[in-house]
Design a protein around this motif. Structure first.
Motif, PDB file in Angstrom:
ATOM      1  N   TRP A 196       0.832  -1.209   0.000  1.00 42.97           N
ATOM      2  CA  TRP A 196       0.000   0.000   0.000  1.00 42.97           C
ATOM      3  C   TRP A 196       0.867   1.260   0.000  1.00 42.97           C
ATOM      4  CZ3 TRP A 196      -3.530  -2.678   4.035  1.00 42.97           C
ATOM      5  CH2 TRP A 196      -4.615  -3.285   3.375  1.00 42.97           C
ATOM      6  N   ILE A 200     -15.028   2.613  -0.920  1.00 42.74           N
ATOM      7  CA  ILE A 200     -13.702   2.276  -1.439  1.00 42.74           C
ATOM      8  C   ILE A 200     -13.505   2.873  -2.830  1.00 42.74           C
ATOM      9  CG2 ILE A 200     -14.163   0.085  -2.627  1.00 42.74           C
ATOM     10  CD1 ILE A 200     -11.213   0.944  -0.271  1.00 42.74           C
ATOM     11  N   ASN A 231     -12.343   6.314  -2.209  1.00 42.00           N
ATOM     12  CA  ASN A 231     -10.961   6.255  -1.732  1.00 42.00           C
ATOM     13  C   ASN A 231      -9.995   6.010  -2.892  1.00 42.00           C
ATOM     14  OD1 ASN A 231      -8.573   4.450  -0.469  1.00 42.00           O
ATOM     15  ND2 ASN A 231      -9.333   5.893   1.055  1.00 42.00           N
ATOM     16  N   TRP A 232     -10.298   5.038  -3.734  1.00 45.23           N
ATOM     17  CA  TRP A 232      -9.414   4.720  -4.867  1.00 45.23           C
ATOM     18  C   TRP A 232      -9.309   5.902  -5.824  1.00 45.23           C
ATOM     19  CZ3 TRP A 232     -11.352  -0.864  -6.441  1.00 45.23           C
ATOM     20  CH2 TRP A 232     -10.946  -1.775  -5.455  1.00 45.23           C
ATOM     21  N   TYR A 249      -3.971   9.059   5.391  1.00 45.92           N
ATOM     22  CA  TYR A 249      -3.812   7.763   6.055  1.00 45.92           C
ATOM     23  C   TYR A 249      -3.152   7.907   7.421  1.00 45.92           C
ATOM     24  CZ  TYR A 249      -5.351   5.836   1.673  1.00 45.92           C
ATOM     25  OH  TYR A 249      -6.110   5.545   0.556  1.00 45.92           O
ATOM     26  N   ASN A 273      -6.161   8.718   9.544  1.00 41.90           N
ATOM     27  CA  ASN A 273      -7.223   7.714   9.496  1.00 41.90           C
ATOM     28  C   ASN A 273      -7.497   7.062  10.851  1.00 41.90           C
ATOM     29  OD1 ASN A 273      -9.070   5.841   7.911  1.00 41.90           O
ATOM     30  ND2 ASN A 273      -7.635   4.382   8.787  1.00 41.90           N
ATOM     31  N   LEU A 333      -9.772  10.957   1.827  1.00 42.23           N
ATOM     32  CA  LEU A 333      -9.164   9.640   1.978  1.00 42.23           C
ATOM     33  C   LEU A 333      -9.388   9.081   3.377  1.00 42.23           C
ATOM     34  CD1 LEU A 333      -5.764  10.185   0.107  1.00 42.23           C
ATOM     35  CD2 LEU A 333      -7.704   8.803  -0.654  1.00 42.23           C
ATOM     36  N   SER A 364     -13.295   8.288   3.842  1.00 44.40           N
ATOM     37  CA  SER A 364     -13.761   7.181   3.006  1.00 44.40           C
ATOM     38  C   SER A 364     -13.188   5.853   3.484  1.00 44.40           C
ATOM     39  CB  SER A 364     -13.398   7.426   1.542  1.00 44.40           C
ATOM     40  OG  SER A 364     -11.989   7.542   1.376  1.00 44.40           O
ATOM     41  N   PHE A 365     -11.888   5.825   3.811  1.00 44.75           N
ATOM     42  CA  PHE A 365     -11.296   4.575   4.286  1.00 44.75           C
ATOM     43  C   PHE A 365     -11.742   4.270   5.710  1.00 44.75           C
ATOM     44  CE2 PHE A 365      -7.917   1.553   5.425  1.00 44.75           C
ATOM     45  CZ  PHE A 365      -7.963   0.740   4.306  1.00 44.75           C
ATOM     46  N   TYR A 412     -15.120   2.771   5.288  1.00 41.96           N
ATOM     47  CA  TYR A 412     -14.929   1.455   4.672  1.00 41.96           C
ATOM     48  C   TYR A 412     -14.459   0.441   5.710  1.00 41.96           C
ATOM     49  CZ  TYR A 412     -12.975  -2.185   1.636  1.00 41.96           C
ATOM     50  OH  TYR A 412     -12.682  -3.378   1.031  1.00 41.96           O
TER      51      TYR A 412
END
Length: 312
Positions: free
Chosen positions: A28, A91, A94-95, A114, A117, A165, A168-169, A172
Motif C-alpha cells: 500500500w 472504497i 478512496n481509490w 492515512y 485515518n 481519503l 472514506s477509508f 470502509y
C-alpha cells in the motif's frame, strides 16, 4: 508442562503474521510509485481498470479456492449484499481520490489522509457507536483538528484530499469490521467490485469519449501494468486478512503506519513535493496525536490482559 503450547509455534504464527502485515502495508505504501508508472493513462481510466481487473482476479481466486459456493450464499443475503454495496461506494471514493492525488502531485497530502485515518476511526466510534473516549484519545482527536487547521492556513488550501481519503477509508474499515466475521476478504472484495463494475464500464465509455483510452495503445509493458492493477489491489487485502488472524490488535495497529510513512517519503524525497513550514508543523502535530493513540492502545491492551488473568 504439556498443558502449555510450545513457544516456537506461538512465535512462528505471530512472526508470519508480522511478515504478512508488513508486506500488506508495504505494498500500500508503494502504490503511488506504481500508479505513476501507468502514465499516460488518466486517473479515471486507471480506477476503472482497477475495478474490472480486481473483479477478474477475484474470480480466479474463487475458482482456485473453490469459494463460489460461499459467495453465492452471501449473495442470497440482502443485508450482506447491500452492505457490500455501501462498502464499495466508500472504497471507490478512496481509490479515485488517491489516484487523482498521486497523478496531480499530491502524494504528501494523500499520506496525511492515512496518517489521520486512525483518529477518524476513533471519532467514528464516538459518533456512530456512541463510544466513550479515554483522555489520551480525546487529546489525539483535539491535536488532529488543530493540525488540519494549521495545514489549511499554512498551505493556503483546505486539505480536502487528506480528509476525503481518511473519511472514506474510515467508513470502509468500519463497515468491513462489522461484517468481517461473516464475509471473508475475497468474497467481500468480489461483491464490492461486482457493484462497481457498471460504474467502471460507464467511466471507461466517458473517458474514451473525452480523454481517450491508453489501454492497449501504449506498449506491452503499459498493458501488463494495467492488467496488474487487479493483483496489486487484491494482494494487500489478502495479506492483511492473513495478518489479522495471527497478530494481536496492538501489533497490527502499529504496522498500519508503514504505508503513510512510505507515501510521505515518496512525496517528499522522490517527487520533491513542497513542504512549507505550516505543513511541517501540521504533520508534526498529527504524528504527536498518533503517538498518544499508540500509547493509549498499548495501555488498554495491557489493562485487558491484566483483567483477564485469573484471580487468586
Amino acid at each position: 508442562m504439556s498443558a502449555n503450547p510450545p513457544a516456537p509455534t506461538r512465535v512462528g504464527g505471530q512472526g508470519a503474521g508480522l511478515l504478512y502485515a508488513v508486506a500488506a502495508y508495504g505494498l500500500w505504501g508503494f502504490l503511488p510509485g506504481f500508479f505513476l508508472l501507468l502514465d499516460p493513462a488518466s486517473p479515471w481510466e486507471i480506477v476503472a481498470f482497477r475495478i474490472l481487473m480486481s473483479l477478474g482476479f477475484c474470480a480466479i481466486l474463487l475458482t482456485v479456492t473453490r469459494g463460489w459456493r460461499t459467495l453465492a450464499g452471501l449473495a442470497r443475503q440482502p443485508r450482506v449484499l447491500f452492505t457490500m454495496a455501501l462498502a464499495g461506494a466508500f472504497i471507490y471514493v478512496n481509490w479515485q481520490v488517491f489516484v487523482l492525488a498521486t497523478l496531480s502531485g499530491h502524494v504528501v497530502e494523500g499520506s496525511l489522509g492515512y496518517f489521520i485515518n486512525p483518529v477518524i476511526t476513533v471519532a467514528l466510534g464516538v459518533i456512530v457507536l456512541r463510544e466513550r473516549l479515554r483522555p489520551l484519545q480525546w487529546a489525539a482527536v483535539g491535536i488532529s483538528l488543530v493540525a488540519i487547521l494549521v495545514i489549511a492556513v499554512g498551505y493556503g488550501a483546505f486539505p480536502w484530499i487528506a480528509l476525503a481519503l481518511a473519511f472514506s477509508f474510515g467508513f470502509y474499515g468500519f463497515i468491513k469490521k462489522r461484517v468481517g466475521a461473516q464475509v471473508d476478504a475475497v468474497s467481500g472484495l468480489t461483491l464490492e467490485t461486482v457493484w462497481l463494475a457498471p460504474v467502471a464500464v460507464v467511466q471507461l465509455i466517458i473517458t474514451q469519449a473525452t480523454l481517450g483510452l491508453t489501454f492497449g495503445s501504449s506498449g506491452p509493458v503499459h498493458l501488463l501494468l494495467m492488467i496488474a492493477t487487479g493483483v496489486i489491489t487484491a494482494t494487500p487485502l489478502l495479506l492483511f486478512a492473513s495478518a489479522a488472524r495471527r497478530l494481536p490488535l496492538v501489533a497490527l495497529g502499529l504496522t498500519q503506519y508503514l504505508a503513510p510513512v512510505l507515501q510521505f517519503l515518496t512525496g517528499v524525497f522522490l517527487l520533491h513535493e513542497p513542504m512549507p513550514v505550516g505543513r511541517w508543523i501540521g504533520f508534526c502535530l498529527v504524528w504527536a496525536a498518533l503517538v498518544l493513540l499508540t500509547v493509549d492502545m498499548i495501555r488498554a491492551a495491557r489493562a485487558g490482559r491484566r483483567a483477564s488473568l485469573p484471580t487468586a
